[in-house]
Design an enzyme around this catalytic site. Structure first.
Site, PDB file in Angstrom:
ATOM      1  N   ASP A 117      21.715 -18.762  38.775  1.00 45.48           N
ATOM      2  CA  ASP A 117      21.287 -20.097  39.179  1.00 45.48           C
ATOM      3  C   ASP A 117      21.403 -20.991  37.953  1.00 45.48           C
ATOM      4  O   ASP A 117      20.914 -20.648  36.882  1.00 45.48           O
ATOM      5  CB  ASP A 117      19.837 -20.090  39.670  1.00 45.48           C
ATOM      6  CG  ASP A 117      19.689 -19.467  41.042  1.00 45.48           C
ATOM      7  OD1 ASP A 117      20.571 -19.701  41.886  1.00 45.48           O
ATOM      8  OD2 ASP A 117      18.693 -18.756  41.269  1.00 45.48           O
ATOM      9  N   CYS A 153      18.845 -15.322  40.542  1.00 43.49           N
ATOM     10  CA  CYS A 153      18.116 -15.240  41.804  1.00 43.49           C
ATOM     11  C   CYS A 153      17.437 -13.873  41.853  1.00 43.49           C
ATOM     12  O   CYS A 153      18.084 -12.849  41.623  1.00 43.49           O
ATOM     13  CB  CYS A 153      19.079 -15.404  42.979  1.00 43.49           C
ATOM     14  SG  CYS A 153      18.295 -15.087  44.580  1.00 43.49           S
TER      15      CYS A 153
END
Length: 158
Positions: free
Chosen positions: A56, A49
């Protein structure tokens, strides 16, 4: 004559710390007279992120109909792995992967889907899809039928 690849067949795999479309290698499609689908799935995609730095996780599906060039799968794996330490939004990475593949292959059709794991109660699944401008309507319909068949077959596999 067989093309020599940088990564495929090398004794030591070089992992990249920064994404670069030049990691992607291509080879010539040996079946250029036929439209056929090439689905590729990466089950272990990771990026960061850009705001929090948290990882992620995603499954990426790449489906294309080749023209002259095809992507070599080990180079694709290394390219996708190179995003591991990259701070990038889900939508941006999906579009970047799409653009880099489109630039390297110039396929008749390309679809890239990023199926990101749930974070904060929301699952984000960006999809980018495009036909080459010169693909006629009849060929587009036929390609979309192949894609729909692939999509249906996945539900039977899980």
């Amino acid at each position: 004559m067989q093309k020599k690849f940088k990564s495929l067949g090398s004794r030591k795999t070089k992992y990249f710390s920064k994404p670069d479309k030049n990691i992607l290698e291509t080879f010539e499609n040996q079946n250029q007279g036929r439209d056929y689908l090439v689905p590729l799935v990466c089950y272990e995609f990771t990026a960061l992120c850009p705001i929090t730095g948290q990882p992620d996780f995603a499954e990426f599906e790449i489906v294309y109909v080749p023209r002259v060039k095809m992507v070599e799968s080990k180079s694709l794996k290394l390219y996708l792995f190179s995003f591991r330490n990259e701070g990038i939004f889900h939508e941006d990475v999906t579009n970047r992967i799409f653009n880099d593949l489109w630039d390297k292959m110039s396929p008749k059709f390309l679809r890239v889907v990023g199926d990101f794991s749930v974070r904060g109660g929301i699952s984000i699944k960006p999809l980018v899809q495009r036909f080459a401008k010169d693909v006629k309507d009849e060929a587009r319909r036929s390609i979309l039928e192949m894609v729909e068949g692939w999509d249906r077959s996945k539900s039977k596999l899980t």
